[in-house]
Design a protein around this motif. Structure first.
Motif, PDB file in Angstrom:
ATOM      1  N   ILE A 178      -5.364 -18.111  -3.376  1.00  0.00           N
ATOM      2  CA  ILE A 178      -5.956 -17.138  -4.279  1.00  0.00           C
ATOM      3  C   ILE A 178      -5.346 -15.776  -3.957  1.00  0.00           C
ATOM      4  CG2 ILE A 178      -8.089 -16.072  -5.102  1.00  0.00           C
ATOM      5  CD1 ILE A 178      -8.039 -19.049  -5.628  1.00  0.00           C
ATOM      6  N   VAL A 179      -4.832 -15.106  -4.977  1.00  0.00           N
ATOM      7  CA  VAL A 179      -4.174 -13.810  -4.771  1.00  0.00           C
ATOM      8  C   VAL A 179      -4.960 -12.734  -5.520  1.00  0.00           C
ATOM      9  CG1 VAL A 179      -2.010 -12.535  -4.855  1.00  0.00           C
ATOM     10  CG2 VAL A 179      -1.972 -15.037  -4.747  1.00  0.00           C
ATOM     11  N   PRO A 180      -5.814 -11.991  -4.827  1.00  0.00           N
ATOM     12  CA  PRO A 180      -6.568 -10.936  -5.513  1.00  0.00           C
ATOM     13  C   PRO A 180      -5.808  -9.609  -5.520  1.00  0.00           C
ATOM     14  CG  PRO A 180      -7.374 -11.167  -3.286  1.00  0.00           C
ATOM     15  CD  PRO A 180      -6.245 -12.170  -3.444  1.00  0.00           C
ATOM     16  N   SER A 181      -6.096  -8.799  -6.509  1.00  0.00           N
ATOM     17  CA  SER A 181      -5.706  -7.392  -6.407  1.00  0.00           C
ATOM     18  C   SER A 181      -6.784  -6.713  -5.552  1.00  0.00           C
ATOM     19  CB  SER A 181      -5.561  -6.765  -7.796  1.00  0.00           C
ATOM     20  OG  SER A 181      -6.734  -6.935  -8.561  1.00  0.00           O
ATOM     21  N   ILE A 182      -6.930  -5.412  -5.628  1.00  0.00           N
ATOM     22  CA  ILE A 182      -7.895  -4.725  -4.757  1.00  0.00           C
ATOM     23  C   ILE A 182      -9.295  -5.261  -5.022  1.00  0.00           C
ATOM     24  CG2 ILE A 182      -8.881  -2.509  -4.082  1.00  0.00           C
ATOM     25  CD1 ILE A 182      -6.291  -1.192  -5.037  1.00  0.00           C
ATOM     26  N   ILE A 183      -9.977  -5.667  -3.950  1.00  0.00           N
ATOM     27  CA  ILE A 183     -11.319  -6.236  -4.071  1.00  0.00           C
ATOM     28  C   ILE A 183     -12.345  -5.125  -3.917  1.00  0.00           C
ATOM     29  CG2 ILE A 183     -12.917  -7.971  -3.178  1.00  0.00           C
ATOM     30  CD1 ILE A 183     -10.494  -9.392  -1.939  1.00  0.00           C
ATOM     31  N   ASP A 184     -13.362  -5.155  -4.743  1.00  0.00           N
ATOM     32  CA  ASP A 184     -14.400  -4.123  -4.732  1.00  0.00           C
ATOM     33  C   ASP A 184     -15.400  -4.407  -3.610  1.00  0.00           C
ATOM     34  OD1 ASP A 184     -16.105  -2.063  -5.248  1.00  0.00           O
ATOM     35  OD2 ASP A 184     -16.756  -2.767  -7.224  1.00  0.00           O
ATOM     36  N   GLN A 190     -15.016   2.830   0.838  1.00  0.00           N
ATOM     37  CA  GLN A 190     -15.022   3.864   1.871  1.00  0.00           C
ATOM     38  C   GLN A 190     -13.604   4.375   2.137  1.00  0.00           C
ATOM     39  OE1 GLN A 190     -16.728   2.547   5.575  1.00  0.00           O
ATOM     40  NE2 GLN A 190     -16.432   4.492   6.602  1.00  0.00           N
ATOM     41  N   ALA A 191     -12.637   3.462   2.104  1.00  0.00           N
ATOM     42  CA  ALA A 191     -11.250   3.840   2.384  1.00  0.00           C
ATOM     43  C   ALA A 191     -10.604   4.591   1.219  1.00  0.00           C
ATOM     44  CB  ALA A 191     -10.433   2.593   2.706  1.00  0.00           C
ATOM     45  N   MET A 192     -11.064   4.301  -0.011  1.00  0.00           N
ATOM     46  CA  MET A 192     -10.470   4.911  -1.207  1.00  0.00           C
ATOM     47  C   MET A 192     -11.566   5.470  -2.109  1.00  0.00           C
ATOM     48  SD  MET A 192      -7.544   2.007  -1.974  1.00  0.00           S
ATOM     49  CE  MET A 192      -8.543   0.622  -1.402  1.00  0.00           C
ATOM     50  N   PRO A 193     -12.283   6.494  -1.642  1.00  0.00           N
ATOM     51  CA  PRO A 193     -13.468   6.981  -2.376  1.00  0.00           C
ATOM     52  C   PRO A 193     -13.159   7.572  -3.741  1.00  0.00           C
ATOM     53  CG  PRO A 193     -12.878   8.496  -0.602  1.00  0.00           C
ATOM     54  CD  PRO A 193     -12.040   7.265  -0.410  1.00  0.00           C
ATOM     55  N   ASP A 194     -11.921   7.975  -3.980  1.00  0.00           N
ATOM     56  CA  ASP A 194     -11.579   8.601  -5.260  1.00  0.00           C
ATOM     57  C   ASP A 194     -11.026   7.612  -6.277  1.00  0.00           C
ATOM     58  OD1 ASP A 194     -12.319  11.110  -4.246  1.00  0.00           O
ATOM     59  OD2 ASP A 194     -10.327  11.413  -3.371  1.00  0.00           O
ATOM     60  N   PHE A 197     -13.305   2.320  -9.269  1.00  0.00           N
ATOM     61  CA  PHE A 197     -13.751   1.011  -8.794  1.00  0.00           C
ATOM     62  C   PHE A 197     -13.829  -0.024  -9.920  1.00  0.00           C
ATOM     63  CE2 PHE A 197     -16.360   3.869  -5.782  1.00  0.00           C
ATOM     64  CZ  PHE A 197     -15.263   4.046  -4.955  1.00  0.00           C
ATOM     65  N   THR A 198     -13.936   0.437 -11.152  1.00  0.00           N
ATOM     66  CA  THR A 198     -14.042  -0.512 -12.272  1.00  0.00           C
ATOM     67  C   THR A 198     -12.749  -1.288 -12.483  1.00  0.00           C
ATOM     68  OG1 THR A 198     -13.348   1.104 -13.951  1.00  0.00           O
ATOM     69  CG2 THR A 198     -15.704   0.996 -13.416  1.00  0.00           C
ATOM     70  N   THR A 199     -11.661  -0.814 -11.894  1.00  0.00           N
ATOM     71  CA  THR A 199     -10.381  -1.519 -12.044  1.00  0.00           C
ATOM     72  C   THR A 199     -10.166  -2.565 -10.953  1.00  0.00           C
ATOM     73  OG1 THR A 199      -9.113   0.085 -10.728  1.00  0.00           O
ATOM     74  CG2 THR A 199      -9.386   0.554 -13.080  1.00  0.00           C
ATOM     75  N   TRP A 200     -11.078  -2.642 -10.011  1.00  0.00           N
ATOM     76  CA  TRP A 200     -10.946  -3.576  -8.902  1.00  0.00           C
ATOM     77  C   TRP A 200     -11.576  -4.925  -9.244  1.00  0.00           C
ATOM     78  CZ3 TRP A 200     -12.491  -0.159  -4.061  1.00  0.00           C
ATOM     79  CH2 TRP A 200     -11.557   0.879  -3.927  1.00  0.00           C
ATOM     80  N   VAL A 201     -11.309  -5.916  -8.416  1.00  0.00           N
ATOM     81  CA  VAL A 201     -11.844  -7.258  -8.641  1.00  0.00           C
ATOM     82  C   VAL A 201     -13.191  -7.417  -7.946  1.00  0.00           C
ATOM     83  CG1 VAL A 201     -11.461  -9.727  -8.281  1.00  0.00           C
ATOM     84  CG2 VAL A 201      -9.534  -8.237  -8.825  1.00  0.00           C
ATOM     85  N   ASP A 202     -14.167  -7.889  -8.703  1.00  0.00           N
ATOM     86  CA  ASP A 202     -15.492  -8.170  -8.152  1.00  0.00           C
ATOM     87  C   ASP A 202     -15.392  -9.376  -7.201  1.00  0.00           C
ATOM     88  OD1 ASP A 202     -18.138  -8.886  -7.658  1.00  0.00           O
ATOM     89  OD2 ASP A 202     -18.775  -8.575  -9.727  1.00  0.00           O
ATOM     90  N   PRO A 203     -15.916  -9.273  -5.973  1.00  0.00           N
ATOM     91  CA  PRO A 203     -15.873 -10.428  -5.058  1.00  0.00           C
ATOM     92  C   PRO A 203     -16.478 -11.688  -5.669  1.00  0.00           C
ATOM     93  CG  PRO A 203     -16.589  -8.462  -3.887  1.00  0.00           C
ATOM     94  CD  PRO A 203     -16.541  -8.094  -5.341  1.00  0.00           C
TER      95      PRO A 203
END
Length: 232
Positions: A178-184, A190-194, A197-203
């Motif tokens: 399984i290859v995810p993009s950025i996981i929410d 915390q690492a990328m607060p700016d 988040f809507t563009t990330w993948v829901d776990p």
């Protein structure tokens, strides 16, 4: 009910995967790093959730734990290997120490788990399934050029999956990446607060994909690499 061995069970992705598979009625053997991790896991499935504190880089300890788990709970039907870590760094910034760290966290922890479980599965007529977590930077050099050690370590996960499939051919042993993009996850937020988040993948999306591969129509897939991307 299947018996599943999961590493990284208390992580940002692991919690969703563990919860989903327990809700579906499966027995989960959860490898965790510490007693603190155990406090993060669901408590409503005491008859189906069993935790094991383990250092996944300790080959002999992992082998002994898996033997212990099989003795206690019977054959392992699938292994879901979620443990890992991330680090940034370009080619100019990445030294051997960081390479070693990422190789240990992302590849060695997978291999030390795969090896004894594959041996176990090859000795049972029912075979078994593996699910490994890849990474887009390992597939895309543009994405990987700012996380070189991470990309290199994750590239070996794809090779490991191929070797599982080649070695398990004819034994009903198959592996999926399984290859995810950025996981929410909370850690990523915390690492990328700016970030958006809507563009990330829901776990949960990844958890559902894993369930689909192991128990749904996806079980018929052979040697798949499944890209679970959102918009980032």
């Amino acid at each position: 009910m299947a018996t599943l061995f999961i590493t990284g069970a208390a992580g940002g992705l692991g919690l969703s995967v563990t919860q989903t598979l327990l809700t579906q009625g499966h027995r989960v053997l959860a490898a965790i790093h510490s007693a603190k991790d155990k406090q993060q896991l669901p408590t409503e499935f005491p008859d189906n959730l069993f935790t094991y504190e383990i250092d996944l880089t300790n080959e002999s300890a992992v082998t002994a734990l898996i033997e212990q788990a099989i003795t206690a709970h019977g054959p392992i039907d699938a292994a879901i290997l979620l443990a890992g870590g991330y680090a940034t760094g370009t080619l100019a910034e990445t030294d051997g120490t960081l390479i070693d760290k990422m190789m240990t966290i992302n590849f060695k922890t997978a291999y030390t788990t795969v090896q004894p479980i594959f041996t176990h599965m090859s000795q049972q007529s029912t075979g078994g399934r593996f699910v490994l977590i890849g990474a887009r930077p390992a597939l895309d050099a543009q994405a990987g050029k700012t996380a070189v050690a991470y990309a290199l370590s994750k590239s070996l996960v794809f090779q490991l999956s191929d070797l599982i499939n080649a070695s398990g051919n004819g034994q009903n042993i198959y592996s999926t990446v399984i290859v995810p993009s950025i996981i929410d996850t909370a850690l990523n937020r915390q690492a990328m607060p700016d970030a958006d988040f809507t563009t990330w993948v829901d776990p949960q999306t990844i958890a559902d994909t894993i369930a689909f591969v192991l128990f749904g129509e996806g079980r018929a897939l052979r040697e798949p690499v499944l890209k679970v991307y959102n918009q980032a």
